[in-house]
Design a protein around this motif. Structure first.
Motif, PDB file in Angstrom:
ATOM      1  N   ASN A 109       0.800  -1.232   0.000  1.00  0.00           N
ATOM      2  CA  ASN A 109       0.000   0.000   0.000  1.00  0.00           C
ATOM      3  C   ASN A 109       0.831   1.281   0.000  1.00  0.00           C
ATOM      4  O   ASN A 109       0.344   2.330   0.356  1.00  0.00           O
ATOM      5  CB  ASN A 109      -0.944   0.001   1.213  1.00  0.00           C
ATOM      6  CG  ASN A 109      -0.164   0.069   2.514  1.00  0.00           C
ATOM      7  OD1 ASN A 109       1.059  -0.067   2.505  1.00  0.00           O
ATOM      8  ND2 ASN A 109      -0.855   0.285   3.611  1.00  0.00           N
ATOM      9  N   ASP A 135      -2.312   6.056  -4.474  1.00  0.00           N
ATOM     10  CA  ASP A 135      -3.323   5.573  -5.411  1.00  0.00           C
ATOM     11  C   ASP A 135      -3.856   6.742  -6.251  1.00  0.00           C
ATOM     12  O   ASP A 135      -4.777   7.456  -5.840  1.00  0.00           O
ATOM     13  CB  ASP A 135      -4.463   4.890  -4.630  1.00  0.00           C
ATOM     14  CG  ASP A 135      -5.389   4.113  -5.549  1.00  0.00           C
ATOM     15  OD1 ASP A 135      -5.403   4.412  -6.759  1.00  0.00           O
ATOM     16  OD2 ASP A 135      -6.087   3.214  -5.053  1.00  0.00           O
ATOM     17  N   ARG A 195      -5.469   6.736  -9.131  1.00  0.00           N
ATOM     18  CA  ARG A 195      -6.826   6.575  -9.687  1.00  0.00           C
ATOM     19  C   ARG A 195      -7.879   7.008  -8.673  1.00  0.00           C
ATOM     20  O   ARG A 195      -8.883   7.624  -9.021  1.00  0.00           O
ATOM     21  CB  ARG A 195      -7.050   5.109 -10.086  1.00  0.00           C
ATOM     22  CG  ARG A 195      -6.372   4.782 -11.379  1.00  0.00           C
ATOM     23  CD  ARG A 195      -6.739   3.421 -11.869  1.00  0.00           C
ATOM     24  NE  ARG A 195      -5.926   3.105 -13.038  1.00  0.00           N
ATOM     25  CZ  ARG A 195      -5.916   1.960 -13.639  1.00  0.00           C
ATOM     26  NH1 ARG A 195      -6.681   0.988 -13.220  1.00  0.00           N
ATOM     27  NH2 ARG A 195      -5.168   1.753 -14.699  1.00  0.00           N
ATOM     28  N   GLU A 196      -7.613   6.650  -7.424  1.00  0.00           N
ATOM     29  CA  GLU A 196      -8.538   6.997  -6.354  1.00  0.00           C
ATOM     30  C   GLU A 196      -8.631   8.528  -6.218  1.00  0.00           C
ATOM     31  O   GLU A 196      -9.714   9.088  -6.056  1.00  0.00           O
ATOM     32  CB  GLU A 196      -8.026   6.360  -5.051  1.00  0.00           C
ATOM     33  CG  GLU A 196      -9.013   6.316  -3.906  1.00  0.00           C
ATOM     34  CD  GLU A 196     -10.297   5.555  -4.198  1.00  0.00           C
ATOM     35  OE1 GLU A 196     -10.249   4.586  -4.995  1.00  0.00           O
ATOM     36  OE2 GLU A 196     -11.350   5.958  -3.660  1.00  0.00           O
ATOM     37  N   ILE A 197      -7.461   9.178  -6.315  1.00  0.00           N
ATOM     38  CA  ILE A 197      -7.441  10.644  -6.189  1.00  0.00           C
ATOM     39  C   ILE A 197      -8.229  11.277  -7.341  1.00  0.00           C
ATOM     40  O   ILE A 197      -9.025  12.200  -7.142  1.00  0.00           O
ATOM     41  CB  ILE A 197      -5.988  11.179  -6.183  1.00  0.00           C
ATOM     42  CG1 ILE A 197      -5.253  10.656  -4.943  1.00  0.00           C
ATOM     43  CG2 ILE A 197      -5.952  12.707  -6.223  1.00  0.00           C
ATOM     44  CD1 ILE A 197      -3.771  10.976  -4.914  1.00  0.00           C
ATOM     45  N   LYS A 249     -10.605   9.928  -8.974  1.00  0.00           N
ATOM     46  CA  LYS A 249     -12.023   9.611  -8.778  1.00  0.00           C
ATOM     47  C   LYS A 249     -12.658  10.568  -7.758  1.00  0.00           C
ATOM     48  O   LYS A 249     -13.752  11.072  -7.951  1.00  0.00           O
ATOM     49  CB  LYS A 249     -12.162   8.158  -8.299  1.00  0.00           C
ATOM     50  CG  LYS A 249     -13.306   7.415  -8.975  1.00  0.00           C
ATOM     51  CD  LYS A 249     -13.183   5.926  -8.857  1.00  0.00           C
ATOM     52  CE  LYS A 249     -13.464   5.447  -7.450  1.00  0.00           C
ATOM     53  NZ  LYS A 249     -13.271   3.995  -7.299  1.00  0.00           N
ATOM     54  N   GLU A 250     -11.887  10.794  -6.698  1.00  0.00           N
ATOM     55  CA  GLU A 250     -12.425  11.633  -5.627  1.00  0.00           C
ATOM     56  C   GLU A 250     -12.375  13.127  -5.939  1.00  0.00           C
ATOM     57  O   GLU A 250     -13.133  13.910  -5.389  1.00  0.00           O
ATOM     58  CB  GLU A 250     -11.669  11.372  -4.324  1.00  0.00           C
ATOM     59  CG  GLU A 250     -12.100  10.089  -3.643  1.00  0.00           C
ATOM     60  CD  GLU A 250     -11.282   9.796  -2.396  1.00  0.00           C
ATOM     61  OE1 GLU A 250     -10.629  10.718  -1.878  1.00  0.00           O
ATOM     62  OE2 GLU A 250     -11.297   8.633  -1.963  1.00  0.00           O
ATOM     63  N   TYR A 277      -6.386  17.464  -3.499  1.00  0.00           N
ATOM     64  CA  TYR A 277      -6.035  16.364  -2.608  1.00  0.00           C
ATOM     65  C   TYR A 277      -4.743  16.656  -1.839  1.00  0.00           C
ATOM     66  O   TYR A 277      -4.576  16.236  -0.695  1.00  0.00           O
ATOM     67  CB  TYR A 277      -5.880  15.068  -3.425  1.00  0.00           C
ATOM     68  CG  TYR A 277      -5.398  13.890  -2.603  1.00  0.00           C
ATOM     69  CD1 TYR A 277      -6.288  13.106  -1.875  1.00  0.00           C
ATOM     70  CD2 TYR A 277      -4.035  13.575  -2.540  1.00  0.00           C
ATOM     71  CE1 TYR A 277      -5.844  12.035  -1.101  1.00  0.00           C
ATOM     72  CE2 TYR A 277      -3.581  12.510  -1.772  1.00  0.00           C
ATOM     73  CZ  TYR A 277      -4.491  11.744  -1.072  1.00  0.00           C
ATOM     74  OH  TYR A 277      -4.039  10.693  -0.303  1.00  0.00           O
TER      75      TYR A 277
END
Lengths: 176, 337
Positions: free
Chosen positions: B5, B9, B11-13, B15-16, B24
């Motif tokens: 981990n 991430d 992609r997550e950032i 997405k959010e 972010y």
């Protein structure tokens, strides 16, 4: 008697070569497709051939540790990326073969390691591989920690050959 | 314990924060990992720091961080456990002061992720913790062992500068004073960016073509050009350039020649180690001596290029100690707009 004949299938030596590192046991899955060699930078400019090296390991051929080939790998990990088998890690295998080669005294010539004397010295005295770091120096306490971490490692033996270490040694013996 | 981990991430950032991923990073503590080779190319770090400042992101470096030791591990001078211990020590130090660590060097980035990867093996993990336990600390004359532990769930996440710059590309674009004026740019990603185990999560991200550099070039007004040796090594090859210089420089020669051949104005890369190999005057001279060809294609790190495009002073943001061939020429072309 010669270390190797084409007829040799030395299971014990094969086990010896791969048992130290879990991942290396996976090379038994190698299908010898040669993808790893196809796009290998070392193979383009030298006799390095990962497929042949794996075959030698699988055969338990002791020559694999004496051959200079293992020292030509670029450790770029491209072979790992293109290998159709999921868990074969050729660069790690090469690093392990080099370790075994070192242990048996077949390692690189002294002149090759000499290039590392200065880098080792800087790492163990400054925590960097270049002259001085860009910015602040690493505090002495942290440098001491690096020296403890590297205890008994080859880097310490290489460091012994450095001018700085020789100077310290001379000073010590003059003081006696 | 999760050893996978560490990489931020992205992609997550996205997405959010679909509108502005830069959000972010605001309020986050940011740390720049000191790569040894930045010594030769200070603009790689200063330029990046300067950009973060303009984007109103505060960043620091970690004074207790050492070299990643990748070069020693790759030459069998330290063991896997020692390599992991050095990287865990660095992680612990950075974890105390930051949420996100940025990497300008493929080698350092790969070392931190690889050191962590090795810890999946229980034997290596045990040995690494033993080594860390042997580091003691002196407090009021008493020595206490174990000031570092393998981090179970570090809050610190790691991100490569290229991935970050691509993620916030529109904000970067807004800071630029100049554009690339249709210059033809060949890209070099470097082996430890292209072949990252980090990307093994999906087959597509692992085997698929990486093209963030090309995306940035187009965005900045340049023309990315393809060349045969795009994916090949720079020639450094875990110090092969020191051990077998003629063979290794053949790899470097092939790369430079192939890029020069398609008419690229310069070669762009995200790693100072690759930059060192591809630009060092001594290596270029040896290429001429051994392979009979003088290759003059300029080489630039992405962080330096962004600094030039932002109109930063040459002295601060472009390589000072190791001027790459014809870099000033590119600087002039871009900045005389």
């Amino acid at each position: 008697m010669a270390d190797h004949t084409e007829a040799d299938w030395n299971w014990a030596f094969y086990k010896e070569l791969v048992e130290d590192v879990d991942e290396n046991r996976n090379i038994i899955q190698c299908i010898s497709c040669g993808k790893c060699v196809g796009d290998c930078p070392a193979a383009k400019v030298s006799t390095f051939n990962s497929r042949k090296i794996i075959q030698k390991v699988l055969r338990g051929d002791k020559c694999v540790l004496k051959d200079s080939d293992i020292w030509h790998c670029y450790l770029c990990e491209r072979c790992k990326r293109v290998c159709p088998k999921e868990n074969i890690n050729i660069p790690l295998l090469i690093i392990n073969l080099r370790n075994e080669s070192f242990k048996r005294g077949y390692g690189p010539r002294y002149t090759d390691l000499r290039k590392y004397v200065e880098m080792s010295e800087r790492f163990l005295t400054k925590g960097t591989v270049l002259e001085e770091p860009l910015g602040e120096n690493l505090p002495q306490e942290r440098i001491d920690e690096l020296n403890i971490i590297c205890d008994f490692a080859r880097i310490k033996y290489v460091f012994k050959a450095s001018k700085e270490k020789q100077k310290l040694k001379r000073k010590k013996s003059e003081g006696k | 314990m999760d050893f996978n981990n560490l990489a931020l991430d992205l992609r997550e950032i996205e997405k959010e924060n679909p509108e502005n991923p830069l959000d972010y990073f605001k309020e986050k503590k940011l740390c720049l990992f000191n790569a040894c080779l930045e010594k030769y190319f200070p603009g790689v770090r200063w330029g990046f720091q300067d950009l973060l400042e303009e984007l109103q992101l505060e960043s620091s470096t970690c004074v207790n961080q050492s070299c990643c030791s990748g070069t020693f591990f790759q030459r069998n001078l330290i063991t896997r456990a020692q390599f992991s211990a050095i990287n865990e020590r660095n992680l612990s130090e950075m974890n105390q002061q930051a949420d996100i660590a940025f990497f300008s060097c493929n080698g350092c980035y790969n070392s931190l992720l690889r050191g962590r990867d090795f810890l999946k093996n229980p034997e290596v993990r045990g040995k690494t913790q033993d080594i860390l336990n042997s580091i003691s600390k002196e407090v009021e004359g008493e020595r206490y062992p174990g000031i570092y532990n393998i981090l179970e769930n570090p809050k610190l996440k790691l991100v490569h500068d290229l991935d970050f710059l691509y993620l916030i590309r529109n904000d970067v674009l807004n800071t630029l004073k100049f554009d690339l004026r249709n210059l033809k740019v060949a890209v070099h990603y470097g082996c430890h960016y292209l072949n990252q185990s980090r990307d093994k999560k999906t087959l597509d991200s692992y085997l698929g073509s990486k093209n963030k550099l090309e995306g940035l070039i187009e965005l900045f007004g340049g023309i990315p050009v393809d060349y045969q040796e795009r994916e090949s090594c720079c020639g450094w090859g875990a110090s092969q350039l020191l051990i077998n210089p003629r063979e290794a420089l053949k790899v470097t020669y092939n790369k430079l020649k192939s890029a020069e051949n398609v008419g690229a104005d310069f070669l762009l890369m995200p790693c100072p180690t690759c930059l060192y190999t591809l630009s060092k005057p001594e290596y270029r001279n040896n290429i001429e001596k051994w392979f009979g060809e003088k290759l003059e294609i300029p080489t630039i790190h992405l962080n330096e290029l962004i600094s030039i495009l932002r109109g930063c002073e040459e002295e601060r943001c472009i390589s000072l100690t190791q001027k790459t061939p014809r870099l000033e020429e590119i600087f002039e072309i871009i900045t005389q707009q």
